[in-house]
Structure formats: C-alpha cells, structure tokens
Design a protein around this motif. Structure first.
Motif, PDB file in Angstrom:
ATOM      1  N   ALA A 118       0.823  -1.209   0.000  1.00  0.00           N
ATOM      2  CA  ALA A 118       0.000   0.000   0.000  1.00  0.00           C
ATOM      3  C   ALA A 118       0.857   1.259   0.000  1.00  0.00           C
ATOM      4  O   ALA A 118       0.385   2.337   0.341  1.00  0.00           O
ATOM      5  N   GLY A 119       2.138   1.106  -0.346  1.00  0.00           N
ATOM      6  CA  GLY A 119       3.024   2.263  -0.416  1.00  0.00           C
ATOM      7  C   GLY A 119       3.764   2.571   0.866  1.00  0.00           C
ATOM      8  O   GLY A 119       4.541   3.524   0.917  1.00  0.00           O
ATOM      9  N   THR A 120       3.556   1.775   1.920  1.00  0.00           N
ATOM     10  CA  THR A 120       4.230   1.991   3.203  1.00  0.00           C
ATOM     11  C   THR A 120       5.335   0.954   3.374  1.00  0.00           C
ATOM     12  O   THR A 120       5.108  -0.231   3.143  1.00  0.00           O
ATOM     13  N   TYR A 121       6.514   1.392   3.804  1.00  0.00           N
ATOM     14  CA  TYR A 121       7.640   0.481   3.989  1.00  0.00           C
ATOM     15  C   TYR A 121       7.578  -0.148   5.377  1.00  0.00           C
ATOM     16  O   TYR A 121       7.377   0.533   6.385  1.00  0.00           O
ATOM     17  N   LEU A 122       7.747  -1.462   5.430  1.00  0.00           N
ATOM     18  CA  LEU A 122       7.604  -2.195   6.690  1.00  0.00           C
ATOM     19  C   LEU A 122       8.599  -1.718   7.741  1.00  0.00           C
ATOM     20  O   LEU A 122       8.282  -1.668   8.933  1.00  0.00           O
ATOM     21  N   PHE A 123       9.811  -1.366   7.311  1.00  0.00           N
ATOM     22  CA  PHE A 123      10.864  -0.980   8.250  1.00  0.00           C
ATOM     23  C   PHE A 123      11.165   0.516   8.147  1.00  0.00           C
ATOM     24  O   PHE A 123      12.284   0.953   8.437  1.00  0.00           O
ATOM     25  N   GLY A 124      10.160   1.288   7.769  1.00  0.00           N
ATOM     26  CA  GLY A 124      10.345   2.734   7.601  1.00  0.00           C
ATOM     27  C   GLY A 124      10.288   3.517   8.893  1.00  0.00           C
ATOM     28  O   GLY A 124      10.451   4.735   8.868  1.00  0.00           O
ATOM     29  N   GLY A 125      10.053   2.859  10.014  1.00  0.00           N
ATOM     30  CA  GLY A 125       9.990   3.591  11.289  1.00  0.00           C
ATOM     31  C   GLY A 125       8.803   4.540  11.318  1.00  0.00           C
ATOM     32  O   GLY A 125       7.672   4.153  11.056  1.00  0.00           O
ATOM     33  N   GLN A 126       9.081   5.787  11.607  1.00  0.00           N
ATOM     34  CA  GLN A 126       8.022   6.793  11.689  1.00  0.00           C
ATOM     35  C   GLN A 126       7.711   7.425  10.337  1.00  0.00           C
ATOM     36  O   GLN A 126       6.940   8.376  10.270  1.00  0.00           O
ATOM     37  N   GLY A 127       8.299   6.900   9.284  1.00  0.00           N
ATOM     38  CA  GLY A 127       7.960   7.392   7.959  1.00  0.00           C
ATOM     39  C   GLY A 127       9.185   7.785   7.149  1.00  0.00           C
ATOM     40  O   GLY A 127      10.224   8.166   7.698  1.00  0.00           O
ATOM     41  N   THR A 128       9.069   7.666   5.853  1.00  0.00           N
ATOM     42  CA  THR A 128      10.143   8.035   4.952  1.00  0.00           C
ATOM     43  C   THR A 128       9.546   8.311   3.579  1.00  0.00           C
ATOM     44  O   THR A 128       8.529   7.719   3.203  1.00  0.00           O
ATOM     45  N   ASP A 129      10.167   9.230   2.838  1.00  0.00           N
ATOM     46  CA  ASP A 129       9.681   9.561   1.501  1.00  0.00           C
ATOM     47  C   ASP A 129       9.998   8.469   0.495  1.00  0.00           C
ATOM     48  O   ASP A 129       9.348   8.368  -0.551  1.00  0.00           O
ATOM     49  N   GLY A 130      10.995   7.665   0.782  1.00  0.00           N
ATOM     50  CA  GLY A 130      11.400   6.596  -0.124  1.00  0.00           C
ATOM     51  C   GLY A 130      11.818   5.385   0.671  1.00  0.00           C
ATOM     52  O   GLY A 130      11.483   5.250   1.854  1.00  0.00           O
ATOM     53  N   TYR A 181      20.674   3.832   6.946  1.00  0.00           N
ATOM     54  CA  TYR A 181      19.245   3.993   7.240  1.00  0.00           C
ATOM     55  C   TYR A 181      18.886   5.465   7.109  1.00  0.00           C
ATOM     56  O   TYR A 181      19.461   6.320   7.775  1.00  0.00           O
ATOM     57  N   VAL A 182      17.940   5.760   6.220  1.00  0.00           N
ATOM     58  CA  VAL A 182      17.548   7.153   5.986  1.00  0.00           C
ATOM     59  C   VAL A 182      16.111   7.420   6.421  1.00  0.00           C
ATOM     60  O   VAL A 182      15.576   8.499   6.168  1.00  0.00           O
ATOM     61  N   GLY A 183      15.487   6.439   7.054  1.00  0.00           N
ATOM     62  CA  GLY A 183      14.135   6.646   7.563  1.00  0.00           C
ATOM     63  C   GLY A 183      14.160   7.394   8.881  1.00  0.00           C
ATOM     64  O   GLY A 183      15.218   7.816   9.369  1.00  0.00           O
ATOM     65  N   THR A 184      12.994   7.560   9.477  1.00  0.00           N
ATOM     66  CA  THR A 184      12.882   8.200  10.785  1.00  0.00           C
ATOM     67  C   THR A 184      12.760   7.111  11.843  1.00  0.00           C
ATOM     68  O   THR A 184      11.802   6.336  11.819  1.00  0.00           O
ATOM     69  N   PRO A 185      13.715   7.027  12.764  1.00  0.00           N
ATOM     70  CA  PRO A 185      13.665   5.957  13.768  1.00  0.00           C
ATOM     71  C   PRO A 185      12.391   6.022  14.599  1.00  0.00           C
ATOM     72  O   PRO A 185      11.816   7.087  14.820  1.00  0.00           O
ATOM     73  N   GLY A 186      11.963   4.868  15.073  1.00  0.00           N
ATOM     74  CA  GLY A 186      10.755   4.787  15.890  1.00  0.00           C
ATOM     75  C   GLY A 186       9.668   4.020  15.163  1.00  0.00           C
ATOM     76  O   GLY A 186       9.910   3.379  14.136  1.00  0.00           O
ATOM     77  N   THR A 187       8.467   4.074  15.700  1.00  0.00           N
ATOM     78  CA  THR A 187       7.343   3.364  15.101  1.00  0.00           C
ATOM     79  C   THR A 187       6.120   4.268  15.049  1.00  0.00           C
ATOM     80  O   THR A 187       6.031   5.245  15.790  1.00  0.00           O
ATOM     81  N   ILE A 188       5.200   3.937  14.171  1.00  0.00           N
ATOM     82  CA  ILE A 188       3.918   4.635  14.062  1.00  0.00           C
ATOM     83  C   ILE A 188       2.857   3.770  14.723  1.00  0.00           C
ATOM     84  O   ILE A 188       2.814   2.559  14.508  1.00  0.00           O
ATOM     85  N   SER A 189       2.015   4.390  15.531  1.00  0.00           N
ATOM     86  CA  SER A 189       0.939   3.669  16.204  1.00  0.00           C
ATOM     87  C   SER A 189      -0.397   4.305  15.849  1.00  0.00           C
ATOM     88  O   SER A 189      -0.468   5.484  15.486  1.00  0.00           O
ATOM     89  N   THR A 190      -1.448   3.524  15.947  1.00  0.00           N
ATOM     90  CA  THR A 190      -2.795   4.008  15.688  1.00  0.00           C
ATOM     91  C   THR A 190      -3.744   3.371  16.681  1.00  0.00           C
ATOM     92  O   THR A 190      -3.370   2.491  17.443  1.00  0.00           O
ATOM     93  N   GLY A 191      -5.006   3.822  16.661  1.00  0.00           N
ATOM     94  CA  GLY A 191      -5.996   3.295  17.587  1.00  0.00           C
ATOM     95  C   GLY A 191      -6.419   4.351  18.587  1.00  0.00           C
ATOM     96  O   GLY A 191      -5.594   5.166  19.020  1.00  0.00           O
ATOM     97  N   ASN A 192      -7.710   4.356  18.950  1.00  0.00           N
ATOM     98  CA  ASN A 192      -8.190   5.357  19.891  1.00  0.00           C
ATOM     99  C   ASN A 192      -8.391   4.804  21.300  1.00  0.00           C
ATOM    100  O   ASN A 192      -8.357   5.553  22.265  1.00  0.00           O
ATOM    101  N   LEU A 193      -8.594   3.503  21.426  1.00  0.00           N
ATOM    102  CA  LEU A 193      -8.729   2.902  22.753  1.00  0.00           C
ATOM    103  C   LEU A 193      -7.405   2.324  23.239  1.00  0.00           C
ATOM    104  O   LEU A 193      -7.084   2.393  24.421  1.00  0.00           O
TER     105      LEU A 193
END
Length: 417
Positions: free
Chosen positions: A131-143, A166-178
């Motif tokens: 879906a265009g998201t990199y599995l190991f991209g951390g908090q996001g990367t343009d490429g 590594y040129v991504g942003t270290p860390g992880t992205i989380s989602t969810g409201n509960l």
C-alpha cells in the motif's frame, strides 16, 4: 349544565384522534423494534443509548486500526523470517570459507554467493506492505528506508560514508483510539543497532607495533564475561613480545593509561588471558609486536557492514592462515549477533501479534457490552409492545363504536326515525 351536540361530537372526535395517534405510535415501535423513536420519548434512556453507540463506534474504529496493525506486523514478521533464512545461508557459507584448504579463487566464489544473499536481505529491508508503506520505515520516509551508497571511489579507496545507511525516521507509528497498535517496525533497531562483540566487549587484532606490514600470526577469539561486577568499561590493548617459546604479554588500560597488574606475564599460544572480569584466548602463532584490542560493546553493529566486511575479507588474496581464521571468526561473531537482533525483533513482532489477539478479544467484549447496553436502553419489549397494541386497538374500536352511537343521538336523527 347544557351540553350542545357539537361539543359532544368534538370531544368524541378528539378522543378518536388521540387513540389513533397512540395506536400508530405503538405500531411504529413494533415495526422498528425501538421504544425510543426520538429523544423526547425518554431523554435519560436516549442519552444512555447515545453513549453506548459512541462506544460501539470507537470499538469499530479500533477494530479497523487493529486489522491494519495485524497486517503490518504479520508482513514484518514474515519479512524478518525471510531475512533470517538468508542470513543462515550466509553463516553456512562463512563456516565453509574457514576451510584452510580453500584457494583464493574458491573463497572469492563464496564471496560472490554471500554478495547475492546480501542483496536479497537488502531488498527485504526495503520491502513494503503493498500500500506504499515500507515495513521498516519507522516513523515514515519519503522513499526506501535503506539507501545503498558506493563503498569505494573510482580509485578503489574506501569511502567513509559508503555502504548501506538507514535514511528513515527511527521509531514506530501507532494508531488506535482505545489502545495503541503499531503500524511499522523500526528498521534501524533491527539492522543497525545490535550489540557489538559478545555483547559485553569487543576483541579485534591491531597492526603490529614493530612493523605494521608484518602479517598476523595469531588470532583472538570473542572472549567471554566471567565477572560482570569487575567490568570497567575501559579500552585495553594486549601486546605480545618476543618469539616462541619465550614470549611475554602485557595488558595496558588505554583509558586510564596504566598497565594491568599480572601475576605471570609468560605467554603461550592457546592460553586464556583473564583480567577485569573478562577472559579471552589468543591462538595460532603470534609474532613479536603483535597486538589486540579489547573495547566495550556498543549498540552500533550494522548488519550490512558485517556482510560487506565478510565479502571484502573473502575477496582479499594471499592471506595467512591466521588472518583467514581471524577474519572468519569476527565475521561469524558479528553475523551471529546481527542474526540475534533480527530474531529478537521477530520474536517481538510475534508477541505483538499475540497482544493484538488479546486486544481483539477485549474489543469484541466491549462492543458486545455496549450493544447490550444500547439494546436495553432503546429496544422495545416485544411482548409488552404487542399487548399494548392490542389494548389500544380495542380501546380505539370501543371509542369508534361509541362515537357512532353518539352520532345517531341527534334531534334530526330522532325526527327521521
């Protein structure tokens, strides 16, 4: 008191209309199954149902977030599993490369094999979820999160910033409201932040103190920790002096600039050296002036540097047996550490998938409770509703018949009779 005929008619018609309206409302409730059609029917119950509906909406949103997280974690775990299989093949190749009977050409062939496996691992590190998201991209990367730069310039000299970075942003992205559900994996922690050496300290050969061009004759193992309470975190250098069989050794604490006290400084190949809670073995046939370093471990071991160093070592011609043994030992030591980092992250993703299963169970329970709460607040008791409908229908029929009788009790009707 005088009651006019028209007054009686109006009262009867008003009663009929009232009963008919209540009958229609009851019939509508039976059709919808709800006893509350609008908030004014029961403000308290309507507010209770609205709160339950809000919770149901939150649970549905969290379920969608959980599904997205499960997809990302499943793909990440599968990718790390693929990487682990490739690294195991690299390890088997390195073990084979330690065969002393192999020629330089044969080792170069093994280096080419490892290069192909290394490229496959690199592709896995930049794998996306479709879906265009990199599995190991951390908090996001343009490429792609990992970038491969040339390791040597046109003249063959090594470039300090070359290799995989590594040129991504270290860390992880989380989602969810509960609850928070991860959507990515920190690629840097997987591929670039493994503990170096044996996890406590790092051993390595150093250039000969007498003549840096003298080929290495001995080799040092990874060492082991024997007393954690005595670790100093200092840098050390081990120096070998003299020629066998009358060699000696000295250990210098480079951080404090002082020699380490020894009860006996006689050196024999294959002996174990112990100091400051550490122990290591120097084997082979060390030459006069040969030295080895011992430094604290750090979280700076990079998987692709390990693979590139192993490839470079296997492609280096005319190495002594000690140099081959030392390079292979370091490559295997670092590869095992890097593989351990990959397996640890894979285990964490597996635990995260287990946690998501538990979270899904909690969401299902919360949604079921909220649906029950909403139903209790607004749903109609069908038995009671049918009973009320029948009673109101009977009342309406009686009122209708009464009106018909009253309508015939007029003076004009009497005269007509």
């Amino acid at each position: 008191m005088r009651l006019s005929t028209s007054n009686q008619f109006d009262a009867a018609i008003a009663l009929l209309q009232s009963r008919q309206q209540r009958l229609q409302e009851t019939q509508q409730r039976l059709t919808s199954g709800k006893r509350i059609e609008q908030a004014s029917d029961d403000p308290t119950a309507a507010a209770r149902a609205e709160r339950a509906q809000t919770t149901i909406g939150q649970a549905d949103a969290s379920q969608r977030a959980l599904d997205a997280s499960r997809n990302a974690m499943t793909l990440g775990e599968a990718a790390l599993g693929d990487a682990a299989e490739l690294l195991q093949q690299v390890r088997e190749t390195l073990v084979a490369a330690g065969n002393a009977s192999y020629t330089d050409a044969e080792r170069k062939g093994l280096a080419d094999k490892i290069k192909g496996l290394r490229d496959q691992v690199f592709a896995i590190s930049n794998r996306n979820d479709g879906a265009g998201t990199y599995l190991f991209g951390g908090q996001g990367t343009d490429g792609p999160p990992f970038l491969s730069l040339p390791r040597h310039d046109a003249s063959g000299a090594p470039m300090p910033d070359g290799g995989v970075r590594y040129v991504g942003t270290p860390g992880t992205i989380s989602t969810g409201n509960l609850e928070n559900y991860p959507l990515s994996v920190d690629g840097r922690s997987v591929f670039e932040q493994t503990r170096t050496g044996n996890g406590s300290f790092v051993t390595a050969p150093e250039p000969n103190l007498i003549d840096p061009n003298i080929a290495q004759g001995g080799w040092i193992d990874s060492g082991r920790l024997i007393d954690p309470s005595k670790l100093t975190g200092h840098d050390y250098r081990i120096d070998i002096s003299g020629s066998a069989p009358t060699q000696t050794y000295a250990i210098t604490d480079l951080t404090s600039g002082t020699p380490v006290a020894l009860t006996d400084n006689t050196f024999k190949p294959g002996m174990t050296l112990s100091f400051d809670g550490m122990a290591m073995t120097i084997a082979g046939a060390p030459r006069d002036g040969e030295s080895y370093s011992v430094r604290p471990s750090s979280n700076e071991l990079r998987l692709f540097e390990v693979l590139d160093s192993a490839i470079d070592g296997l492609r280096t011609p005319q190495r002594t047996g000690a140099q081959v043994a030392q390079a292979n030992h370091i490559a295997l030591r670092d590869l095992d550490a890097a593989m351990g980092g990959v397996q640890n992250m894979r285990a964490q993703l597996g635990e995260q998938l287990n946690a998501l299963d538990g979270a899904e169970t909690r969401l299902s329970t919360l949604k079921f409770y909220s649906q029950s709460e909403k139903s209790a607040a607004e749903d109609l008791d069908m038995t009671q509703g049918i009973s009320d409908f029948q009673n109101q229908q009977n009342g309406y029929d009686v009122a209708l018949k009464t009106y018909a009788m009253v309508q015939r009790m007029t003076l004009f009707q009497y005269l007509n009779n």
